[in-house]
Design a protein around this motif. Sequence first.
Motif, PDB file in Angstrom:
ATOM      1  N   THR A  96       0.829  -1.191   0.000  1.00 49.25           N
ATOM      2  CA  THR A  96       0.000   0.000   0.000  1.00 49.25           C
ATOM      3  C   THR A  96       0.870   1.251   0.000  1.00 49.25           C
ATOM      4  N   VAL A  97       0.463   2.230  -0.790  1.00 53.51           N
ATOM      5  CA  VAL A  97       1.116   3.528  -0.806  1.00 53.51           C
ATOM      6  C   VAL A  97       0.103   4.556  -0.304  1.00 53.51           C
ATOM      7  N   TYR A  98       0.611   5.560   0.385  1.00 51.49           N
ATOM      8  CA  TYR A  98      -0.239   6.577   0.993  1.00 51.49           C
ATOM      9  C   TYR A  98       0.147   7.970   0.509  1.00 51.49           C
ATOM     10  N   LEU A  99      -0.816   8.859   0.558  1.00 47.03           N
ATOM     11  CA  LEU A  99      -0.544  10.272   0.339  1.00 47.03           C
ATOM     12  C   LEU A  99      -1.208  11.031   1.477  1.00 47.03           C
ATOM     13  N   GLN A 100      -0.380  11.543   2.371  1.00 44.83           N
ATOM     14  CA  GLN A 100      -0.876  12.356   3.472  1.00 44.83           C
ATOM     15  C   GLN A 100      -0.905  13.798   3.005  1.00 44.83           C
ATOM     16  N   MET A 101      -2.093  14.386   3.046  1.00 44.13           N
ATOM     17  CA  MET A 101      -2.287  15.741   2.565  1.00 44.13           C
ATOM     18  C   MET A 101      -2.569  16.637   3.760  1.00 44.13           C
ATOM     19  N   ASN A 102      -1.692  17.586   4.005  1.00 40.70           N
ATOM     20  CA  ASN A 102      -1.867  18.539   5.104  1.00 40.70           C
ATOM     21  C   ASN A 102      -1.921  19.959   4.546  1.00 40.70           C
ATOM     22  N   THR A 103      -2.434  20.869   5.354  1.00 40.14           N
ATOM     23  CA  THR A 103      -2.511  22.278   4.978  1.00 40.14           C
ATOM     24  C   THR A 103      -3.068  22.422   3.559  1.00 40.14           C
ATOM     25  N   THR A 104      -4.187  21.805   3.347  1.00 37.67           N
ATOM     26  CA  THR A 104      -4.754  21.766   2.003  1.00 37.67           C
ATOM     27  C   THR A 104      -5.293  23.124   1.579  1.00 37.67           C
TER      28      THR A 104
END
Length: 127
Positions: free
Chosen positions: A78-86
Amino acid sequence: QVQLVQSGGGLIQTGGSLRLSCASSGRTFSSGAMGWFRQAPGKEREFVARIRGNRDYTYYADSVKGRFTISRDNAKNTVYLQMNTTKPEDTAIYYCAARVVSCATFGCLLPGDYDYWGQGTQVTVSS
């Protein structure tokens, strides 16, 4: 049969956080590369981030650098993309992609560099 199945996505407010996931089945890509792209309405699909090789080297588009983080769990494929301060400009359909072989240091930034794709997931950032 190789499949990339995405999860996550949805509606968030500006400044909020979200994590996208992409689980692969049918083969592993631990020595290759996996990436995230996005496509906003009326625009071409653009590179967001990718992770490559056995040492998980990462690379980001300037527009998300310092806000988004790509990572992967090889045990879970599994690969993830953590998105912050969108931001509202992050609104798009997000796609994960996988490549069998690894990339050059600054390579694999184009959709054509990848062999398999996820189904896409909508991310909407409201202002």
